[in-house]
Write an enzyme that holds these catalytic residues in place. Structure first.
Site, PDB file in Angstrom:
ATOM      1  N   GLU A   1       0.731  -1.320   0.027  1.00 59.76           N
ATOM      2  CA  GLU A   1      -0.012  -0.060  -0.110  1.00 59.76           C
ATOM      3  C   GLU A   1       0.743   1.293   0.056  1.00 59.76           C
ATOM      4  OE1 GLU A   1      -3.639   0.514   0.195  1.00 59.76           O
ATOM      5  OE2 GLU A   1      -2.728   2.122  -0.757  1.00 59.76           O
TER       6      GLU A   1
ATOM      7  N   LYS B   1       5.685   4.386  -9.847  1.00 65.41           N
ATOM      8  CA  LYS B   1       4.399   4.378  -9.077  1.00 65.41           C
ATOM      9  C   LYS B   1       3.249   4.145 -10.356  1.00 65.41           C
ATOM     10  CE  LYS B   1       5.892   7.054  -5.251  1.00 65.41           C
ATOM     11  NZ  LYS B   1       6.047   8.514  -4.824  1.00 65.41           N
TER      12      LYS B   1
END
Lengths: 410, 410
Positions: free
Chosen positions: A124, A200
């Site tokens: 996460e 990302k």
């Protein structure tokens, strides 16, 4: 009691220790069992620090301790994090990480190893710091086919662009200030050249699309070419410049890129300022959604890591993550992707607009009082290839900034 | 194959059928099994509609069919939804719902019944429409102690306030327009008086705090008293008026309320316009986070319901929701909650400011050109009780709007 080990006592590692200490009562309640840090792996010693008694220098101690069920890898970098993670999973321990380089490069393989063993490999904190985005993509947006993810995914560049906008300063001045304040690293390349945001968006796209998206395939521009004059034009247009990382569906394929873009005030990403991050997602039935929060920082990032620890503790022998196939997704070339472009050119509209219109058609002109010997214009919606060809033919381009495309024909 | 039944073929119910039809391939992949709608319960028939062959009028057919593993309750209202949900759970079927009235009133009990039987009672669509917020609160924000939830939770009122701001129109005019466009119901009371937002903040607070928060205990004001002149003052101050529903920790207790509030441009809720909703959450280690998206609408709401169906399918015999205790959380009276107030009074500053300052101290004056015979002022940070007492003493108040408090001393 569930025993865990933390690999790396740097910023995030010490944050993880602090979060588990601060909120231990509520964390244990949510995990259903007491979570205890048994070891902290670091090359250094920390005399006087209360974790000193937990410090080990040899990863094998952790690996060979059957009590350790969860390993928190917050070392960063590909090695030795990759080797340690793989060995931990093979030894039957779940792993939680904030390590975007590792997830972007070896995520598919590590997820597969975890899945085969009914373990978890959770990450996460690898995208968007404390913002819950991996878990929502994995288990909330399951009714949708995701056709766009657009993120402001790097806090350093967003801080720099925000400061440049607020203060009218140059990139170099603001970068220096950010380095002094600790918001930018001494070697800022990974941030300002867009590499961090690129990793990302590769992770988020892989997860959303179910196939490996290689970050090397993603066209990436940073913010080093954005000047104070560009910001003046943006303000003149009522827009702001953000470093966006995005992947979009066009027909039946996807393209991805990282580049500074102009966005307007009705865009939910418009007011994401300073070190905050946000991830905009469009689903074919959900429509627009956005997730906003602290994209970096010791405690927000640690909060995300510890939420993964809680999920691992609740699912010790059950794999909860969707995995993505290591079979690579071929992204389409960005040349065919279409949008409007804002272009600054040498000259003045009276003399040179005719030539611009000859090439680009009926453009909108933008001028900024005080900026002489140049002007700007917004093209209609054209492809990257068309832009490139016409800009070369024009020969007077000072800078170009893409305009974010919203709504129809994403 | 997992057989499901849909209770109610209204807006959300037909959306659920449409979403499962449109995205069946990806939904089945994520669920790990094919999801098939076997029955649709409705009092009506739908000749010509492809679901007509699935229509049943008797809930017992669904209840007594052992093939049905998941029941989707999208009827709305407390009865017969409550009875049907309870009987479904007691018969060993998981239930997904968008029914905020039922979750707010009987959520604790239904969650407990589900948990005891290793079933699920999921309600992602009950708050914020398509926005993933229930699942993130349940399984992402687990490392944090949540000390504030503030939501724009009602699309109708946000649409009305946005239109009033954009067009300068009165509440009545915009409401009429919204009713004609189908954005407001013919009987708009539940929306415009804040009752809908109140139920939603009760659900979010119960989940975040782990104890039943009764919506009857929440101080609730709607937007019916907001006038075009209030909006003029807001604009003069560079702010906007939003109907906020919030619960906040003060010392060791919580208070909750629903009321129109002034918020400024640096607030992430500022640019949430039209029918969009957003939920801002503050955690003690995470800091600020916000979730944004479509707060209502057939397909976004159905997207959330179907994501619950997928989660139920993946966890047929395993309870995944945190539950909250039916033991009621006593909210503290709002009288002691502190904030700044914006107050409009009769008179003019030259003659009447002295009296205002006598009571409220060193206030900031706000005037709007063209609004004569009145002026506005912003108080310092005071309690609700202090405001009430001083306003009564002043005796000339036209309207008061609370100012959202951010940062320190939440």
């Amino acid at each position: 009691m569930i025993q865990i080990a933390v690999l790396g006592y740097g910023t995030v590692g010490s944050g993880v220790v602090e979060v588990i200490d601060t909120n231990h009562a509520s964390i244990n309640k949510k995990a259903g069992e007491e979570i205890n840090i048994k070891y902290v792996l670091d090359l250094r010693d920390f005399p006087g620090d209360k974790i000193q008694e937990k410090i080990v220098h040899d990863f094998n101690i952790i690996l060979e301790d059957p009590e350790i069920k969860i390993v928190v890898e917050v070392m960063g970098g590909v090695e030795p994090a990759y080797t340690f993670t793989k060995r931990a999973l093979l030894a039957g321990k779940s792993v939680c990480t904030s390590n975007k380089e590792l997830v972007a490069r070896h995520g598919a393989e590590l997820l597969e190893i975890a899945r085969e063993r009914n373990l978890n490999y959770l990450f996460e904190a690898s995208c968007g710091g404390g913002i819950p985005i991996i878990r929502p993509l994995n288990s909330s947006l399951t009714a949708d086919e995701i056709d766009e993810i657009t993120g402001i995914l790097n806090g350093t560049t967003n801080y720099i662009l925000t400061k440049m906008t607020e203060e009218g300063s140059s990139f170099e001045e603001v970068l220096k200030d950010a380095q002094e304040k600790g918001y930018a690293e001494r070697n800022p390349e990974a941030d300002v050249e867009g590499h961090d945001a690129c990793r990302k968006i590769a992770i988020l796209s892989s997860l959303a699309l179910g196939r490996q998206v290689d970050y090397e395939d993603i066209y990436t521009e940073g913010i080093t070419k954005i000047t104070a004059d560009d910001i003046k034009y943006a303000k003149e247009m009522g827009k702001t410049i953000k470093l966006l990382a995005f992947s979009r569906k066009v027909d039946d394929s996807f393209y991805a890129m990282v580049a500074p873009c102009l966005i307007g005030p009705t865009d939910p990403l418009y007011s994401v300022n300073g070190v905050f991050n946000a991830i905009f997602v469009h689903g074919n039935v959900l429509g627009d959604a956005m997730f906003y929060g602290s994209g970096a920082g010791k405690l927000p990032t640690a909060s995300a890591v510890v939420s993964d620890v809680v999920d691992c503790a609740k699912h010790l022998h059950r794999s909860i993550m969707s995995f993505w196939s290591s079979h690579k997704l071929e992204l389409t070339d960005i040349s065919n992707s279409r949008r409007r472009f804002f272009v600054r050119v040498k000259g003045d509209p009276a003399a040179d607009l005719a030539r611009v219109r000859e090439l680009f058609g009926d453009v909108e002109v933008v001028t900024v009082p005080g900026l002489d010997g140049e002007f700007g214009f917004k093209t209609g919606t054209i492809s990257e290839a068309e832009y490139k060809e016409k800009a070369a033919e024009l020969g007077t381009v000072i800078n170009m900034i893409r305009m974010r495309r919203v709504k129809a024909g994403r």
